[in-house]
Design an enzyme around this catalytic site. Structure first.
Site, PDB file in Angstrom:
ATOM      1  N   HIS A  19       5.477 -12.754  -5.061  1.00 30.81           N
ATOM      2  CA  HIS A  19       4.404 -12.100  -4.311  1.00 30.81           C
ATOM      3  C   HIS A  19       4.917 -10.940  -3.473  1.00 30.81           C
ATOM      4  CE1 HIS A  19       0.227 -12.839  -4.377  1.00 30.81           C
ATOM      5  NE2 HIS A  19       0.077 -13.627  -3.342  1.00 30.81           N
ATOM      6  N   ASP A  99       2.107  -7.062  -6.687  1.00 35.46           N
ATOM      7  CA  ASP A  99       2.536  -7.897  -7.807  1.00 35.46           C
ATOM      8  C   ASP A  99       1.385  -8.117  -8.780  1.00 35.46           C
ATOM      9  OD1 ASP A  99       1.584  -9.595  -5.452  1.00 35.46           O
ATOM     10  OD2 ASP A  99       1.523 -11.077  -7.067  1.00 35.46           O
TER      11      ASP A  99
END
Length: 197
Positions: A19, A99
């Site tokens: 992340h 991401d």
């Protein structure tokens, strides 16, 4: 002024997770451009940096400390703290580094708009801007190898060494894509850097 907003979560617990790949690239860009160290920008916004060195004046890199799901709150605070003129145009002046599980590690895509696609950080930004019309650089982190693996747990886990090497190997070209966006705009960056498929 152009604004790079790198999405991620603060704290050592999250530093090396999928992340936070947007933060990884933000750090590389700051180093590449000779930027000042990241420093706090208000209690709500969190760590930010203003990049002015190495031929990149007029660019700010921000890493919100509001956690991923509240990234839009950080952006709203940043925009509220800016002078009224010249007005920042999100479609032309904001690029979000984020991401993306739909892309394998080592791949990235430049997008000029689009729905959040289930990404809570992008959803928060879209809600803050009341629009999906802002640029994003989607950095691949790959899908879980098994459908039974929870997606939230997946993005909050670390990459394997091979995946991390793939991801970091794409950073020089991803940095070039950011620089091309700065110089030529999002459409030109999409045309030059997006691979088919």
């Amino acid at each position: 002024m152009r604004l790079l907003l790198a999405l991620g979560n603060p704290g050592a617990k999250y530093r090396d997770t999928r992340h936070n790949i947007g933060w990884w690239l933000a750090d590389r860009l700051a180093l590449r451009w000779g930027a000042e160290p990241f420093r706090p920008h208000g209690a709500t916004v969190g760590a930010t940096a203003w990049t002015t060195g190495s031929g990149r004046p007029g660019v700010e890199i921000h890493k919100p400390l509001t956690y991923m799901n509240r990234s839009g709150e950080a952006l709203a605070a940043l925009l509220a703290a800016r002078p009224a003129a010249p007005r920042l145009d999100p479609a032309a002046d904001i690029l979000v580094l984020v991401d993306d599980v739909a892309l394998p590690a080592g791949r990235f895509r430049v997008r000029k708009r689009g729905s959040p696609g289930g990404h809570n950080g992008l959803a928060s930004i879209s809600a803050s801007l009341d629009s999906d019309d802002y640029g994003r650089l989607r950095l691949g982190v790959g899908r879980p190898p098994d459908d039974r693996i929870d997606l939230a747990a997946w993005v909050l886990s670390r990459m394997s060494r091979a995946e991390e090497e793939e991801a970091l190997g794409a950073f020089p070209r991803a940095a070039e894509a950011v620089e091309y966006w700065l110089d030529h705009g999002v459409e030109a960056a999409m045309n030059r850097f997006n691979r088919p498929g």
